[in-house]
Write a protein that holds these residues in place. Structure first.
Motif, PDB file in Angstrom:
ATOM      1  N   ILE A   1       3.026 -22.541  28.542  1.00 21.85           N
ATOM      2  CA  ILE A   1       3.890 -21.150  28.585  1.00 21.85           C
ATOM      3  C   ILE A   1       5.131 -21.695  27.437  1.00 21.85           C
ATOM      4  CG2 ILE A   1       3.414 -19.985  30.473  1.00 21.85           C
ATOM      5  CD1 ILE A   1       6.158 -21.177  31.485  1.00 21.85           C
ATOM      6  N   PHE A   2       5.099 -22.838  27.302  1.00 27.03           N
ATOM      7  CA  PHE A   2       6.274 -23.229  26.395  1.00 27.03           C
ATOM      8  C   PHE A   2       5.936 -23.283  24.740  1.00 27.03           C
ATOM      9  CE2 PHE A   2       8.076 -24.908  30.386  1.00 27.03           C
ATOM     10  CZ  PHE A   2       9.328 -24.288  30.567  1.00 27.03           C
ATOM     11  N   ASP A   3       4.482 -23.125  24.695  1.00 27.42           N
ATOM     12  CA  ASP A   3       3.815 -23.239  23.625  1.00 27.42           C
ATOM     13  C   ASP A   3       4.404 -22.030  22.742  1.00 27.42           C
ATOM     14  OD1 ASP A   3       2.963 -25.328  24.360  1.00 27.42           O
ATOM     15  OD2 ASP A   3       0.657 -24.728  24.254  1.00 27.42           O
ATOM     16  N   ARG A   4       4.360 -21.979  21.377  1.00 26.39           N
ATOM     17  CA  ARG A   4       4.787 -20.968  20.447  1.00 26.39           C
ATOM     18  C   ARG A   4       3.769 -19.854  20.464  1.00 26.39           C
ATOM     19  NH1 ARG A   4       8.009 -24.674  16.443  1.00 26.39           N
ATOM     20  NH2 ARG A   4       5.829 -25.735  16.413  1.00 26.39           N
ATOM     21  N   PHE A   5       3.995 -18.800  20.639  1.00 28.71           N
ATOM     22  CA  PHE A   5       3.066 -17.575  20.593  1.00 28.71           C
ATOM     23  C   PHE A   5       2.005 -17.624  21.683  1.00 28.71           C
ATOM     24  CE2 PHE A   5       3.906 -18.508  16.107  1.00 28.71           C
ATOM     25  CZ  PHE A   5       4.943 -17.276  15.759  1.00 28.71           C
TER      26      PHE A   5
ATOM     27  N   SER B   1      11.548  -8.105  15.726  1.00 31.48           N
ATOM     28  CA  SER B   1      11.960  -9.042  16.837  1.00 31.48           C
ATOM     29  C   SER B   1      11.189 -10.106  16.295  1.00 31.48           C
ATOM     30  CB  SER B   1      11.322  -8.546  18.222  1.00 31.48           C
ATOM     31  OG  SER B   1      11.433  -7.312  18.420  1.00 31.48           O
ATOM     32  N   LEU B   2       9.987 -10.365  16.020  1.00 32.33           N
ATOM     33  CA  LEU B   2       9.299 -11.656  15.749  1.00 32.33           C
ATOM     34  C   LEU B   2      10.128 -12.533  14.626  1.00 32.33           C
ATOM     35  CD1 LEU B   2       6.825 -13.330  16.368  1.00 32.33           C
ATOM     36  CD2 LEU B   2       5.756 -12.068  14.432  1.00 32.33           C
ATOM     37  N   ILE B   3      10.554 -11.575  13.549  1.00 31.16           N
ATOM     38  CA  ILE B   3      11.324 -12.376  12.387  1.00 31.16           C
ATOM     39  C   ILE B   3      12.709 -12.720  12.827  1.00 31.16           C
ATOM     40  CG2 ILE B   3      12.538 -11.705  10.161  1.00 31.16           C
ATOM     41  CD1 ILE B   3       9.813  -9.796   9.923  1.00 31.16           C
ATOM     42  N   GLU B   4      13.339 -12.018  13.798  1.00 26.28           N
ATOM     43  CA  GLU B   4      14.790 -12.353  14.283  1.00 26.28           C
ATOM     44  C   GLU B   4      14.426 -13.674  14.983  1.00 26.28           C
ATOM     45  OE1 GLU B   4      16.662  -9.282  16.306  1.00 26.28           O
ATOM     46  OE2 GLU B   4      16.889  -8.271  14.431  1.00 26.28           O
TER      47      GLU B   4
ATOM     48  N   ARG C   1       0.362 -11.084  10.801  1.00 29.68           N
ATOM     49  CA  ARG C   1      -0.815 -10.380  10.080  1.00 29.68           C
ATOM     50  C   ARG C   1      -1.104  -9.190  10.981  1.00 29.68           C
ATOM     51  NH1 ARG C   1      -5.501 -14.388   9.248  1.00 29.68           N
ATOM     52  NH2 ARG C   1      -4.454 -15.086   7.563  1.00 29.68           N
ATOM     53  N   THR C   2      -1.212  -9.608  12.109  1.00 32.27           N
ATOM     54  CA  THR C   2      -1.553  -8.342  13.341  1.00 32.27           C
ATOM     55  C   THR C   2      -0.797  -7.028  13.079  1.00 32.27           C
ATOM     56  OG1 THR C   2      -2.028 -10.301  14.735  1.00 32.27           O
ATOM     57  CG2 THR C   2      -2.289  -8.101  15.823  1.00 32.27           C
TER      58      THR C   2
ATOM     59  N   ARG D   1       1.712 -26.127  11.194  1.00 28.13           N
ATOM     60  CA  ARG D   1       1.022 -25.556  12.310  1.00 28.13           C
ATOM     61  C   ARG D   1       1.976 -24.072  12.777  1.00 28.13           C
ATOM     62  NH1 ARG D   1      -0.530 -30.345  14.914  1.00 28.13           N
ATOM     63  NH2 ARG D   1       1.456 -30.593  15.716  1.00 28.13           N
ATOM     64  N   PHE D   2       3.298 -24.391  12.493  1.00 27.63           N
ATOM     65  CA  PHE D   2       4.041 -23.443  12.809  1.00 27.63           C
ATOM     66  C   PHE D   2       3.808 -22.400  11.723  1.00 27.63           C
ATOM     67  CE2 PHE D   2       8.328 -21.464  12.489  1.00 27.63           C
ATOM     68  CZ  PHE D   2       8.352 -20.936  13.800  1.00 27.63           C
ATOM     69  N   ILE D   3       3.870 -22.785  10.596  1.00 29.25           N
ATOM     70  CA  ILE D   3       3.845 -21.797   9.454  1.00 29.25           C
ATOM     71  C   ILE D   3       2.460 -20.745   9.717  1.00 29.25           C
ATOM     72  CG2 ILE D   3       3.416 -21.299   7.142  1.00 29.25           C
ATOM     73  CD1 ILE D   3       5.798 -23.472   6.642  1.00 29.25           C
ATOM     74  N   SER D   4       1.435 -21.596  10.008  1.00 28.92           N
ATOM     75  CA  SER D   4       0.181 -20.795  10.078  1.00 28.92           C
ATOM     76  C   SER D   4       0.343 -19.899  11.454  1.00 28.92           C
ATOM     77  CB  SER D   4      -0.844 -21.793  10.003  1.00 28.92           C
ATOM     78  OG  SER D   4      -1.712 -21.735  11.395  1.00 28.92           O
ATOM     79  N   ASP D   5       0.751 -20.361  12.363  1.00 32.29           N
ATOM     80  CA  ASP D   5       0.732 -19.541  13.568  1.00 32.29           C
ATOM     81  C   ASP D   5       1.778 -18.444  13.544  1.00 32.29           C
ATOM     82  OD1 ASP D   5      -0.458 -21.280  15.110  1.00 32.29           O
ATOM     83  OD2 ASP D   5       1.181 -22.181  16.264  1.00 32.29           O
ATOM     84  N   ALA D   6       2.932 -18.367  12.698  1.00 30.12           N
ATOM     85  CA  ALA D   6       3.596 -17.332  12.323  1.00 30.12           C
ATOM     86  C   ALA D   6       3.019 -16.334  11.571  1.00 30.12           C
ATOM     87  CB  ALA D   6       5.055 -17.813  11.741  1.00 30.12           C
ATOM     88  N   SER D   7       2.296 -16.747  10.334  1.00 31.24           N
ATOM     89  CA  SER D   7       1.633 -16.052   9.486  1.00 31.24           C
ATOM     90  C   SER D   7       0.535 -14.920  10.149  1.00 31.24           C
ATOM     91  CB  SER D   7       1.192 -16.557   8.434  1.00 31.24           C
ATOM     92  OG  SER D   7       1.629 -17.799   7.882  1.00 31.24           O
TER      93      SER D   7
END
Ligand code: ADP
Length: 256
Positions: free
Chosen positions: A199-203, A87-90, A47-48, A37-43
């Motif tokens: 609010i604590f959910d990623r993204f 920032s996102l990558i950091e 992408r945006t 799930r994390f990899i898919s959210d991060a990708s």
């Protein structure tokens, strides 16, 4: 029927092994799913900005040479998007990184962090950052300085960013022998009840546009929660929409 029951509840070593094995497989599967799930959210999040960059580079290529306005607009937006990606990558790297435990003086770190924020954020000139502590120099917690820094920075940044008037932020540290309590309270826009559990959910961002405008990635609170839990602490939030928000953290005290 009796036979099957016997199989499922057998009390010997094999029964125990089956039980342990099933539990381990369950945990592994859950960890694997979380990672997926994390990899898919991060990708998706990466992408945006790439799409935006692509659009602007195409604009530049076609019309940028003849139209200084397009050139200016496209270059500015492209640089902003690159900053966001950075920032996102950091933050992604921070999520993956593990630091060793050490003890740090909490009040000093808060002061350092508050100074950095005062320099880097576009602060309302009359903003107030109030630090209250019942033990100014001796407050210590079992947490790395780096982790503590990030926790405080993310909470303070949010307190200042999600505010529509003169921000008044109160940080209070209370030493309670077993635990340290850290509270960060703001007079900002607040969070609606139905958004609080997310609010604590990623993204997750309550207001996508507003968060992006500040360079928000939606990872700040996920990182804060992960760090607090890594050091066996707890975090909670209470908020009144339109009035303000308070984050409360408990971290185990250093008992040397
Ligand atoms: P972001 O990078 O968007 O700030 P966070 O994970 O830090 O991501 O926060 C998630 C969302 O929670 C924010 O987008 C914002 O909508 C909301 N939020 C966080 N802190 C506050 C606060 N102090 N006051 C109001 N809303 C907040």
């Amino acid at each position: 029927e009796a036979k099957i029951q016997l199989q499922e509840t057998r009390n010997d070593e094999i029964g125990e092994l089956i039980h342990v094995y099933k539990r381990m497989m369950g945990e592994l599967e859950e960890a694997y799913l979380q990672q997926q799930r994390f990899i898919s959210d991060a990708s998706h999040e990466l992408r945006t900005p790439i799409q935006v960059l692509e659009g602007h580079l195409n604009l530049l290529k076609r019309w940028g040479k003849d139209d200084p306005e397009i050139m200016e607009e496209s270059l500015t937006t492209s640089l902003q998007e690159i900053q966001r990606m950075r920032s996102l990558i950091e933050e992604l790297l921070n999520l993956a990184r593990r630091e060793p435990k050490d003890s740090s003086k909490l009040t000093n770190i808060i002061e350092e962090t508050a100074n950095v924020i005062a320099e880097t954020e576009r602060l309302h000139p009359e903003s107030e950052l109030i630090l209250e502590s019942n033990q100014s120099t001796t407050l210590e917690a079992v947490i790395s300085k780096d982790a503590y820094n990030q926790i405080v920075r993310n909470l303070l940044q949010n307190a200042i960013r999600y505010c529509e008037k003169k921000p008044i932020v109160r940080i209070s540290l209370t030493n309670m022998s077993e635990y340290h309590k850290i509270e960060v309270e703001d007079n900002g826009i607040g969070i609606k009840k139905d958004a609080i559990p997310r609010i604590f959910d990623r993204f997750y961002r309550v207001d996508d546009a507003r968060s992006r405008e500040h360079g928000g990635t939606g990872l700040g609170l996920a990182i804060v929660k992960m760090l607090v839990e890594k050091y066996d602490g707890q975090i909670s939030v209470s908020s009144i929409y339109g009035e303000g928000t308070k984050f409360t953290i408990y971290l185990p005290a250093n008992r040397n």
